[in-house]
Design a protein around this motif. Structure first.
Motif, PDB file in Angstrom:
ATOM      1  N   PHE A 273     -52.127  73.771  76.301  1.00 52.45           N
ATOM      2  CA  PHE A 273     -52.247  75.236  76.286  1.00 52.45           C
ATOM      3  C   PHE A 273     -51.110  75.954  75.548  1.00 52.45           C
ATOM      4  O   PHE A 273     -51.162  77.172  75.376  1.00 52.45           O
ATOM      5  N   GLY A 274     -50.058  75.224  75.191  1.00 49.51           N
ATOM      6  CA  GLY A 274     -48.919  75.879  74.545  1.00 49.51           C
ATOM      7  C   GLY A 274     -47.922  76.383  75.578  1.00 49.51           C
ATOM      8  O   GLY A 274     -48.234  76.463  76.775  1.00 49.51           O
ATOM      9  N   GLY A 275     -46.713  76.735  75.101  1.00 50.22           N
ATOM     10  CA  GLY A 275     -45.600  77.066  75.985  1.00 50.22           C
ATOM     11  C   GLY A 275     -45.858  78.215  76.934  1.00 50.22           C
ATOM     12  O   GLY A 275     -45.613  78.096  78.134  1.00 50.22           O
ATOM     13  N   PHE A 276     -46.396  79.331  76.420  1.00 45.71           N
ATOM     14  CA  PHE A 276     -46.510  80.527  77.254  1.00 45.71           C
ATOM     15  C   PHE A 276     -47.528  80.355  78.382  1.00 45.71           C
ATOM     16  O   PHE A 276     -47.220  80.528  79.560  1.00 45.71           O
ATOM     17  N   VAL A 277     -48.743  79.964  77.995  1.00 47.47           N
ATOM     18  CA  VAL A 277     -49.823  79.852  78.997  1.00 47.47           C
ATOM     19  C   VAL A 277     -49.496  78.751  80.011  1.00 47.47           C
ATOM     20  O   VAL A 277     -49.666  78.940  81.227  1.00 47.47           O
ATOM     21  N   ALA A 278     -48.989  77.616  79.514  1.00 48.78           N
ATOM     22  CA  ALA A 278     -48.666  76.505  80.426  1.00 48.78           C
ATOM     23  C   ALA A 278     -47.592  76.935  81.427  1.00 48.78           C
ATOM     24  O   ALA A 278     -47.663  76.581  82.604  1.00 48.78           O
TER      25      ALA A 278
ATOM     26  N   PRO B   9     -43.470  75.744  72.492  1.00 48.58           N
ATOM     27  CA  PRO B   9     -44.429  74.677  72.171  1.00 48.58           C
ATOM     28  C   PRO B   9     -45.816  75.241  71.819  1.00 48.58           C
ATOM     29  O   PRO B   9     -46.352  76.047  72.575  1.00 48.58           O
ATOM     30  N   PRO B  10     -46.365  74.834  70.661  1.00 47.34           N
ATOM     31  CA  PRO B  10     -47.715  75.283  70.318  1.00 47.34           C
ATOM     32  C   PRO B  10     -48.746  74.460  71.088  1.00 47.34           C
ATOM     33  O   PRO B  10     -48.509  73.293  71.393  1.00 47.34           O
ATOM     34  N   GLY B  11     -49.886  75.057  71.414  1.00 44.07           N
ATOM     35  CA  GLY B  11     -50.899  74.326  72.165  1.00 44.07           C
ATOM     36  C   GLY B  11     -52.038  73.860  71.281  1.00 44.07           C
ATOM     37  O   GLY B  11     -52.214  74.341  70.156  1.00 44.07           O
ATOM     38  N   LEU B  12     -52.805  72.904  71.779  1.00 47.59           N
ATOM     39  CA  LEU B  12     -53.994  72.467  71.044  1.00 47.59           C
ATOM     40  C   LEU B  12     -55.082  73.536  71.173  1.00 47.59           C
ATOM     41  O   LEU B  12     -55.888  73.735  70.284  1.00 47.59           O
ATOM     42  N   ILE B  13     -55.095  74.203  72.344  1.00 48.04           N
ATOM     43  CA  ILE B  13     -56.050  75.292  72.550  1.00 48.04           C
ATOM     44  C   ILE B  13     -55.234  76.591  72.533  1.00 48.04           C
ATOM     45  O   ILE B  13     -54.374  76.795  73.385  1.00 48.04           O
TER      46      ILE B  13
END
Lengths: 507, 149
Positions: free
Chosen positions: B91-96, B140-144
C-alpha cells in the motif's frame, strides 16, 4: 593555529543561527530519548540518523552529538521522579535521586542533576579541547598493526565489562564481525556471502542493524518486561514542594564531588568499552567511600546523585576522544556517531582534526553551547519532560515502530534494508532476553572491516609474521594497556556494581 | 526457547563457516591473506563458543517460567510489525502507516477510539510532512497506489 584560535573558529561556525537551531533540536530530542525508559543514546542516534540526511554535515554532526550527550541529561529525570532510569547510565542516579524526591526534595535534586550534568559535560569538553589535538599527534605514528590492536582493545574491554555473560558477549561480537565480512572483499574483489544479490555487494549496511537492534529490539524487550502496563502513576509531584532551588549546603557539599566525578568519568569514558554506565557506578562508589557519612548514601544524599551525574556526562565527552582522534568507537553510541561521519564521507582518525578543522572544532565548540542549552532546558523545561513521561508506552510503541521503519527506508529507499531492520529487531529482542550484547554486535560490525583490513595489511607488511606486534613500540604499548585494562576493569566494574547492589538492598 | 535460539545461532554459524571453507580462499595466489582468512577464523570461533554456551544452557536446565501474557504481547507486537512491513510494499508508506497505527492502537489502547483515530491520521501526516516535504526523503512507494502520495 593554537587551541584557543581553533576553538574561536569552531565557535564562529557553531554559533550561526541554523547550527544553533540544530543544536537546540538535538538537545531537546536527546533529552526526550533519555526520558523514554529503555531508550538510550544509541537508539536515539540510530533512529534519528536518517532524519539528518538532508542537512549540512556540520549541522547534522552537531545535532547528533547533542542527541548523544543530551540523553544523559534526560535519563536522570525519570531516575529522580519515577525511580526508573531512562537508560543504563542513569541507574546510579536512582540510588539517591529517588530517595531525595521521596523526602520532598525533588526540585533541588532535579536542579542539582542538571548542574552536575553541565559541569561533567563541560569539564569533559574542556578536556577534549586540550587532549584531542595531543591524541591526534600521538596517533599519527600509528600504522595498521596499531589500528588492529586498538580495534581489538575496544572489543576486549567491552566484552570483559559484560561480566558473567562474557561468552555471550563474545558470540555477539563475532556475529558482528561475521556480518561485517558480507560484501565484496576490497583486496581481491571476490564476493563474500553475497549469494548473487546485488543488494549485498556493498555489504550489510550498518544503520538498519543498529535501528533494528536498539530501536525495535529494545521496544520488544520493554513490552516483554511489561513497561506498557506500568504507567507513570508513581511519579513524584515536585511542583507541590516548598523549595525548588537547592540550598547553599547542597552546592557547598558537592563542589568537590563534581570535580572528582568529572575527572573520573572522563578517564573511564576515554577507555574504549568502559562507558558512561561504569563511570557513573564507579563515581558513586568512590564518592561513598570518600564520604564522611557513607551511611547517608542511599537515603537521599545529594553527593550520591551529583557523583554519577557528573561522571556519566564527562564519560560521554571522554568517549569522543578515541572516536575523533583514532576513528575507533568505544561504545555502541559512538559507533553510530562514526557511521554518521562516514555517511558524509568523513573518516575520523589522526588527521581528521587537521584536515577538517571547521567540522572538528565546530563540533567541539558546539558541545560547550550544547551543554549550556541543556542546562537551561533541564532546569526550566522540566514540566514538559514530566508530560512526556506521562505519555503511556502503549501509545509510544507503535509510533516508534513507524519512525524506525520509515527512517530506515529513507536512507537508501530500500525495502531489503527495511526488512533487515525488522529481522534485526526480532533478533535483538532475543539477544537482550538471553543475555547477549547488541552493543558488542554493533561495535563489531563497525570495527570488523577496519580490523580485518588492518590485520591483512599488517601481515602483508610483516610477510606473515605476527612478531610485528611485539617489534613496534606503539603496538607494545597498546598491548600493555589492553592487558592492564582487561585485568583491572572487571575489578573496578565489580566494585562499582557492588556499591549499587548495596544501595538497592538497603545495606 | 533459549536453547532454540542458541541452536538457530549454531546453525547460522555452521553455515557461515561452511561457506568460508568452501568458497573463500585462505590465501591469495600471491601468498597473502585471502578473503577467507577472517571469515574462517570468525566462523570457527562462533561455532565453538555457541556449542559451549549451548552446553552451559543444557546444564542449567529449564529456564524460569515467564508470564505468558507478556510473551503474547511481544509476539503480537512482532506480528503486527511484520504485517506492517508487508503492507508497506503493497500500500505504500502513508496508507500502510495509517492502517498499522489504527490496528495496533485499537489492540494496545482499547476503549479510546477517538484518540486512536486521531493518532492514526495525525502521526502519518506529521511523518509524511517531515520525511517527504521537509527532509526530501522518499516514503515507501506501494504496488497499489490508493493515494497520490
Amino acid at each position: 593555529m593554537d587551541i584557543f584560535g581553533d576553538l574561536v573558529m569552531g565557535l564562529s561556525i557553531a554559533i550561526t543561527p541554523i547550527n544553533l537551531l540544530y543544536l537546540l533540536i538535538g538537545a531537546i530530542v536527546g533529552m526526550v530519548v533519555g526520558v523514554i525508559p529503555g531508550f538510550g543514546p544509541s537508539a536515539g542516534l540510530a533512529i534519528l540518523l536518517p532524519v539528518t540526511f538532508g542537512m549540512d554535515p556540520t549541522g547534522a554532526i552537531m545535532m547528533l552529538a547533542a542527541i548523544y550527550y543530551g540523553a544523559m541529561y534526560g535519563g536522570t529525570i525519570t531516575s529522580i521522579l519515577l525511580n526508573t532510569p531512562g537508560e543504563s547510565a542513569t541507574v546510579a542516579s536512582t540510588f539517591d535521586g529517588y530517595p531525595l524526591a521521596k523526602k520532598g526534595r525533588a526540585g533541588p535534586a532535579l536542579v542539582m542533576q542538571a548542574v552536575a550534568s553541565f559541569v561533567g559535560g563541560t569539564v569533559g569538553v574542556i578536556l577534549i579541547t586540550i587532549l584531542a589535538p595531543m591524541f591526534s599527534q600521538v596517533s599519527r605514528s600509528f600504522g595498521p598493526p596499531e589500528y588492529f590492536l586498538l580495534a581489538m582493545m575496544g572489543m576486549l574491554t567491552l566484552i570483559v565489562m559484560i561480566g558473567n555473560h562474557w561468552k555471550l558477549g563474545l558470540i555477539s561480537a563475532l556475529i558482528g564481525f561475521a556480518l561485517g565480512t558480507v560484501g565484496v572483499d576490497l583486496e581481491t574483489g571476490q564476493g563474500r556471502y553475497t549469494f548473487g544479490s546485488a543488494e549485498l555487494i556493498g555489504g550489510i549496511y550498518f544503520i538498519p542493524i543498529a535501528i533494528g537492534l536498539f530501536g525495535l529490539g529494545e521496544l520488544f524487550y520493554a513490552f516483554f518486561v511489561g513497561m506498557h502496563k506500568s504507567g507513570s502513576g508513581g511519579i513524584v509531584q515536585y511542583d507541590k514542594e516548598a523549595a525548588f532551588w537547592p540550598s547553599a549546603e547542597d552546592w557547598l557539599s558537592t563542589r568537590m564531588t563534581m570535580v572528582r566525578g568529572s575527572i573520573l568519568g572522563f578517564v573511564v569514558g576515554v577507555i574504549p568499552g568502559a562507558g558512561a554506565t561504569i563511570a557513573s557506578l564507579m563515581a558513586y562508589s568512590t564518592e561513598r567511600s570518600m564520604s564522611k557519612h557513607p551511611e547517608r548514601f542511599g537515603t537521599g544524599e545529594m553527593a550520591g546523585l551529583v557523583a554519577p551525574e557528573t561522571a556519566n556526562n564527562a564519560a560521554s565527552s571522554g568517549a569522543m576522544i578515541p572516536l575523533l582522534t583514532l576513528g575507533i568507537p568505544g561504545s555502541a553510541s559512538t559507533a553510530v556517531l562514526l557511521a554518521a561521519f562516514m555517511l558524509w564521507g568523513l573518516r575520523p582518525g589522526p588527521l581528521f582534526m587537521e584536515q577538517n578543522p571547521e567540522l572538528a572544532w565546530g563540533l567541539i565548540a558546539s558541545m560547550y553551547l550544547g551543554n549550556m542549552i541543556l542546562l537551561a532546558i533541564s532546569v526550566f523545561a522540566i514540566p514538559l519532560f514530566v508530560q512526556i513521561i506521562k505519555v503511556p508506552y502503549r501509545l509510544l510503541a507503535p509510533i516508534i515502530v513507524v519512525i524506525c521503519t520509515l527512517g530506515t527506508f529513507s536512507v537508501h529507499a530500500s525495502f531489503i534494508e527495511t526488512y533487515l531492520m525488522f529481522a534485526a529487531g526480532i533478533v535483538g529482542f532475543f539477544m537482550r532476553l538471553y543475555g547477549f550484547s547488541p552493543a558488542a554486535l554493533v561495535l563489531a560490525l563497525v570495527l570488523g572491516p577496519l580490523a580485518e583490513e588492518a590485520l591483512r595489511q599488517t601481515l602483508t607488511i610483516s610477510r606473515g609474521s605476527a612478531m610485528i606486534f611485539l617489534e613496534r613500540p606503539a603496538s607494545l604499548w597498546i598491548i600493555g594497556v589492553t592487558i592492564v585494562l582487561v585485568v583491572v576493569l572487571p575489578f573496578m566494574s565489580r566494585h562499582g556494581k557492588s556499591a549499587g547492589n548495596a544501595e538497592k538492598s538497603g545495606t | 526457547m533459549r536453547i532454540a535460539f542458541l541452536l538457530a545461532l549454531l546453525a547460522g554459524g555452521v553455515y557461515y563457516t561452511y561457506v568460508a571453507f568452501i568458497d573463500l580462499n585462505f590465501l591469495t595466489r600471491t601468498g597473502r591473506l585471502g578473503p577467507g582468512f577472517f571469515p574462517r577464523s570468525v566462523g570457527v570461533m562462533i561455532v565453538l563458543l555457541t556449542i559451549w554456551a549451548l552446553v552451559d544452557a543444557l546444564k542449567e536446565g529449564r529456564e524460569a517460567a515467564t508470564n505468558a501474557g507478556l510473551w503474547r504481547d511481544v509476539a503480537m507486537l512482532m506480528v503486527l510489525a511484520i504485517i506492517y512491513a508487508v503492507a508497506l510494499r503493497v500500500f505504500g508508506g502513508f496508507v500502510a502507516t495509517v492502517l498499522y497505527l489504527a490496528v495496533t492502537l485499537s489492540v494496545l489502547n482499547r476503549g479510546r477510539p477517538l484518540q486512536n483515530a486521531l493518532l492514526s491520521i495525525l502521526v502519518p501526516v506529521a511523518v509524511y510532512l517531515l520525511f517527504d516535504r521537509v527532509l526530501n526523503a522518499s516514503m515507501p512507494p506501494g504496488l497499489i497506489d490508493i493515494l497520490p502520495i
